[in-house]
Design an enzyme around this catalytic site. Sequence first.
Site, PDB file in Angstrom:
ATOM      1  N   LYS A   1      29.365 -26.046 -15.387  1.00 41.51           N
ATOM      2  CA  LYS A   1      29.539 -27.609 -16.584  1.00 41.51           C
ATOM      3  C   LYS A   1      29.709 -27.360 -17.816  1.00 41.51           C
ATOM      4  CE  LYS A   1      27.379 -31.585 -17.868  1.00 41.51           C
ATOM      5  NZ  LYS A   1      29.157 -32.548 -18.570  1.00 41.51           N
TER       6      LYS A   1
ATOM      7  N   LYS B   1      24.792 -21.614 -22.479  1.00 46.41           N
ATOM      8  CA  LYS B   1      24.297 -22.727 -23.359  1.00 46.41           C
ATOM      9  C   LYS B   1      23.566 -23.293 -22.647  1.00 46.41           C
ATOM     10  CE  LYS B   1      28.190 -24.057 -26.355  1.00 46.41           C
ATOM     11  NZ  LYS B   1      29.177 -25.739 -26.575  1.00 46.41           N
TER      12      LYS B   1
ATOM     13  N   LYS C   1      34.813 -24.521 -18.369  1.00 43.58           N
ATOM     14  CA  LYS C   1      35.435 -25.545 -19.391  1.00 43.58           C
ATOM     15  C   LYS C   1      36.164 -25.722 -18.862  1.00 43.58           C
ATOM     16  CE  LYS C   1      34.881 -26.158 -23.813  1.00 43.58           C
ATOM     17  NZ  LYS C   1      34.443 -26.345 -24.554  1.00 43.58           N
TER      18      LYS C   1
ATOM     19  N   THR D   1      25.868 -33.581 -30.075  1.00 45.36           N
ATOM     20  CA  THR D   1      26.811 -32.351 -30.955  1.00 45.36           C
ATOM     21  C   THR D   1      26.182 -32.284 -32.156  1.00 45.36           C
ATOM     22  OG1 THR D   1      27.851 -32.245 -29.073  1.00 45.36           O
ATOM     23  CG2 THR D   1      28.171 -31.116 -30.939  1.00 45.36           C
TER      24      THR D   1
ATOM     25  N   ASN E   1      34.385 -35.279 -33.644  1.00 47.61           N
ATOM     26  CA  ASN E   1      32.753 -35.802 -32.879  1.00 47.61           C
ATOM     27  C   ASN E   1      32.219 -34.489 -33.981  1.00 47.61           C
ATOM     28  OD1 ASN E   1      30.955 -34.793 -30.954  1.00 47.61           O
ATOM     29  ND2 ASN E   1      31.804 -36.790 -30.539  1.00 47.61           N
TER      30      ASN E   1
ATOM     31  N   SER F   1      24.996 -34.456 -22.221  1.00 40.01           N
ATOM     32  CA  SER F   1      25.726 -34.496 -21.529  1.00 40.01           C
ATOM     33  C   SER F   1      24.501 -34.615 -19.539  1.00 40.01           C
ATOM     34  CB  SER F   1      26.418 -33.445 -20.918  1.00 40.01           C
ATOM     35  OG  SER F   1      27.637 -33.664 -21.824  1.00 40.01           O
TER      36      SER F   1
HETATM   37  N1  LIG Z   1      32.624 -32.839 -28.556  1.00 36.53           N
HETATM   38  C1  LIG Z   1      31.387 -32.203 -28.366  1.00 36.53           C
HETATM   39  O1  LIG Z   1      30.896 -32.323 -27.442  1.00 36.53           O
HETATM   40  C2  LIG Z   1      31.270 -30.252 -28.458  1.00 36.53           C
HETATM   41  C3  LIG Z   1      32.519 -29.938 -29.499  1.00 36.53           C
HETATM   42  N2  LIG Z   1      32.429 -28.539 -29.824  1.00 36.53           N
HETATM   43  C4  LIG Z   1      33.077 -28.026 -30.468  1.00 36.53           C
HETATM   44  O2  LIG Z   1      33.266 -28.136 -31.296  1.00 36.53           O
HETATM   45  C5  LIG Z   1      34.342 -27.770 -32.403  1.00 36.53           C
HETATM   46  C6  LIG Z   1      35.282 -29.447 -32.659  1.00 36.53           C
HETATM   47  O3  LIG Z   1      34.595 -30.159 -31.467  1.00 36.53           O
HETATM   48  P1  LIG Z   1      35.650 -32.048 -31.548  1.00 36.53           P
HETATM   49  O4  LIG Z   1      34.969 -32.516 -33.489  1.00 36.53           O
HETATM   50  O5  LIG Z   1      34.961 -32.149 -30.690  1.00 36.53           O
HETATM   51  O6  LIG Z   1      36.326 -31.829 -31.493  1.00 36.53           O
HETATM   52  P2  LIG Z   1      37.646 -33.068 -32.131  1.00 36.53           P
HETATM   53  O7  LIG Z   1      38.682 -33.428 -31.447  1.00 36.53           O
HETATM   54  O8  LIG Z   1      36.459 -34.237 -31.871  1.00 36.53           O
HETATM   55  O9  LIG Z   1      37.738 -32.752 -33.975  1.00 36.53           O
HETATM   56  C7  LIG Z   1      38.282 -31.981 -34.039  1.00 36.53           C
HETATM   57  C8  LIG Z   1      38.323 -31.650 -36.269  1.00 36.53           C
HETATM   58  O10 LIG Z   1      38.849 -29.981 -35.168  1.00 36.53           O
HETATM   59  C9  LIG Z   1      40.094 -30.354 -36.558  1.00 36.53           C
HETATM   60  N3  LIG Z   1      41.076 -28.997 -36.029  1.00 36.53           N
HETATM   61  C10 LIG Z   1      41.788 -28.958 -34.295  1.00 36.53           C
HETATM   62  N4  LIG Z   1      42.725 -28.139 -34.779  1.00 36.53           N
HETATM   63  C11 LIG Z   1      42.646 -27.080 -36.112  1.00 36.53           C
HETATM   64  C12 LIG Z   1      42.558 -25.639 -37.026  1.00 36.53           C
HETATM   65  N5  LIG Z   1      43.432 -25.661 -36.522  1.00 36.53           N
HETATM   66  N6  LIG Z   1      42.628 -25.406 -38.437  1.00 36.53           N
HETATM   67  C13 LIG Z   1      41.752 -26.639 -38.738  1.00 36.53           C
HETATM   68  N7  LIG Z   1      40.488 -27.649 -37.963  1.00 36.53           N
HETATM   69  C14 LIG Z   1      41.271 -28.248 -37.151  1.00 36.53           C
HETATM   70  C15 LIG Z   1      40.422 -31.612 -36.309  1.00 36.53           C
HETATM   71  O11 LIG Z   1      41.227 -31.746 -37.327  1.00 36.53           O
HETATM   72  C16 LIG Z   1      39.481 -32.425 -36.321  1.00 36.53           C
HETATM   73  O12 LIG Z   1      39.030 -32.516 -37.297  1.00 36.53           O
HETATM   74  C17 LIG Z   1      35.465 -27.331 -31.164  1.00 36.53           C
HETATM   75  O13 LIG Z   1      34.887 -26.037 -31.063  1.00 36.53           O
HETATM   76  C18 LIG Z   1      34.196 -27.665 -29.766  1.00 36.53           C
HETATM   77  O14 LIG Z   1      34.345 -26.544 -28.657  1.00 36.53           O
HETATM   78  C19 LIG Z   1      30.850 -27.874 -29.470  1.00 36.53           C
HETATM   79  C20 LIG Z   1      30.175 -28.372 -28.131  1.00 36.53           C
HETATM   80  C21 LIG Z   1      30.160 -29.493 -28.055  1.00 36.53           C
HETATM   81  O1  LIG Z   2      29.378 -31.979 -22.218  1.00 32.79           O
HETATM   82  C1  LIG Z   2      29.405 -30.664 -21.978  1.00 32.79           C
HETATM   83  O2  LIG Z   2      28.392 -30.881 -20.975  1.00 32.79           O
HETATM   84  C2  LIG Z   2      29.675 -29.714 -22.644  1.00 32.79           C
HETATM   85  C3  LIG Z   2      30.178 -30.104 -23.763  1.00 32.79           C
HETATM   86  C4  LIG Z   2      31.099 -28.367 -24.633  1.00 32.79           C
HETATM   87  O3  LIG Z   2      32.705 -28.443 -23.857  1.00 32.79           O
HETATM   88  C5  LIG Z   2      30.619 -27.660 -25.404  1.00 32.79           C
HETATM   89  O4  LIG Z   2      29.162 -27.623 -25.255  1.00 32.79           O
HETATM   90  O5  LIG Z   2      31.680 -27.054 -25.638  1.00 32.79           O
END
Ligand SMILES: NC(=O)C1=CN([C@@H]2O[C@H](COP(=O)(O)OP(=O)(O)OC[C@H]3O[C@@H](n4cnc5c(N)ncnc54)[C@H](O)[C@@H]3O)[C@@H](O)[C@H]2O)C=CC1
Ligand SMILES: O=C(O)CCC(=O)C(=O)O
Length: 421
Positions: A77, A101, A113, A197, A228, A355
């Site tokens: 997952k 995790k 992933k 998250t 997010n 999830s």
């Molecule tokens: N969405 C989820 O449920 C989960 C997300 N994560 C992690 O959280 C982190 C953010 O993910 P999300 O918020 O989902 O993504 P998202 O796509 O919603 O937002 C990403 C954010 O990071 C910024 N960003 C992208 N490239 C960048 C760079 N080079 N330098 C600085 N900022 C940059 C973007 O502008 C945006 O504000 C990632 O590492 C992701 O793997 C971890 C667990 C779950």
């Molecule tokens: O919601 C999920 O199944 C995975 C979320 C995820 O990709 C992460 O925790 O980095």
Amino acid sequence: MITDQQHANHRKNVLEATQEIVKEALEKLGYPDEMYELLKEPLRMLTVRIPVRMDDGSTKIFTGYRAQHNDAVGPTKGGIRFHPNVTEIEVKALSVWMSLKAGIVDLPYGGGKGGIICDPREMSFREIERLSRGYVRAISQIVGPTKDIPAPDVFTNSQIMAWMMDEYSRIDEFNSPGFITGKPLVLGGSHGRETATAKGVAIMIREAAAKKGITLEGARVVVQGFGNAGSFLSKFMHDLGAKVIAISDAYGALHDPNGLDIPYLLDRRDSFGTVTTLFKNTISNKELLELECDILVPAAIENQITEDNAHDIKASIVVEAANGPTTNEATKILAEREILIVPDVLASSGGVTVSYFEWVQNNQGYYWTEEEVHEKLEKVLVNSFNQVYQTAQTRNVDMRLAAYMVGVRKMAEASRFRGWV
Ligand SMILES: NC(=O)C1=CN([C@@H]2O[C@H](COP(=O)(O)OP(=O)(O)OC[C@H]3O[C@@H](n4cnc5c(N)ncnc54)[C@H](O)[C@@H]3O)[C@@H](O)[C@H]2O)C=CC1
Ligand SMILES: O=C(O)CCC(=O)C(=O)O
């Protein structure tokens, strides 16, 4: 003088860095070398080439990956990332982190992933749809509700999950909501997944702050990334009375020592988490990380806190919403400086936990209220935080190694019972 770039060139890649800690965790738990040989890489790694008809009539070929780290415990997952910097190495490391995790929050899953090298910010809605559907067709043989269940990650969202679910349901000739999580509510999504998250990170901040004797009311919080994870987290912190003094996105950062107007920024951000481009007085992401604050939350991408800036971090607590934001060397520096780190594999596990709840609800066809989801999430995460914190205390190891020790155990035991090692 050695520049930051030269340091970066010599740095271990994210997979090597995570392997180093997996090895140490397995040694501390007394497993033989064979266990490390099994767990250091994904069991399966599929590379696909996806032809996509672009709006101008041309065809562009994209490269995508799906890694399945270990399925001894159950189906794999993990999310799918759309980003120009996606690499095979990164996707492999991300799949290992997903296994850890799942182990920490005790889910019946292994880690997986996916990623596609692309920049959705420069693609149209329909091009993104065709790419999403093409990716599902390309990986369809190795995924499915009982094999490998994708979800959102960087630059993917519930709309993309909906297209992917629809495409998989056509291939499977069956309505398959359990194929993917992070779906819109009307397609079998779960209450609370969109904010899960961030909710999880907020719970971790509350627990870590209590250990450090920090009151959240009035605490200064810095958040890197406003997607997010980062934007909802900023909102939760703001609602709790904390002062979110800086946020950032890929283009820069906003800083106000008196606290930013988070509801306004949340309202103005776009679907890729971009908001700083609307403002003139921005600072850099590097400056943001070094701001005077109580709580620092990297919520964007990997390798942000390194040996180059770890000595300049001024926060008392670092809670990693992003995957892999801190290098191993920087972790050691922060630990020596008695900065409490809540590591990624623990701090960001709220997303995969909800999830899992979504998948359970899809399987049983019976749906829970938002309150039920939050109640269950709260229990799981508080228990996981305490387990990791206690392991760090009793084994006298840093929080990251403690999290890996907790996270790797179930997968190693399941692999051993299956007779793989
Ligand atoms: N969405 C989820 O449920 C989960 C997300 N994560 C992690 O959280 C982190 C953010 O993910 P999300 O918020 O989902 O993504 P998202 O796509 O919603 O937002 C990403 C954010 O990071 C910024 N960003 C992208 N490239 C960048 C760079 N080079 N330098 C600085 N900022 C940059 C973007 O502008 C945006 O504000 C990632 O590492 C992701 O793997 C971890 C667990 C779950
Ligand atoms: O919601 C999920 O199944 C995975 C979320 C995820 O990709 C992460 O925790 O980095």
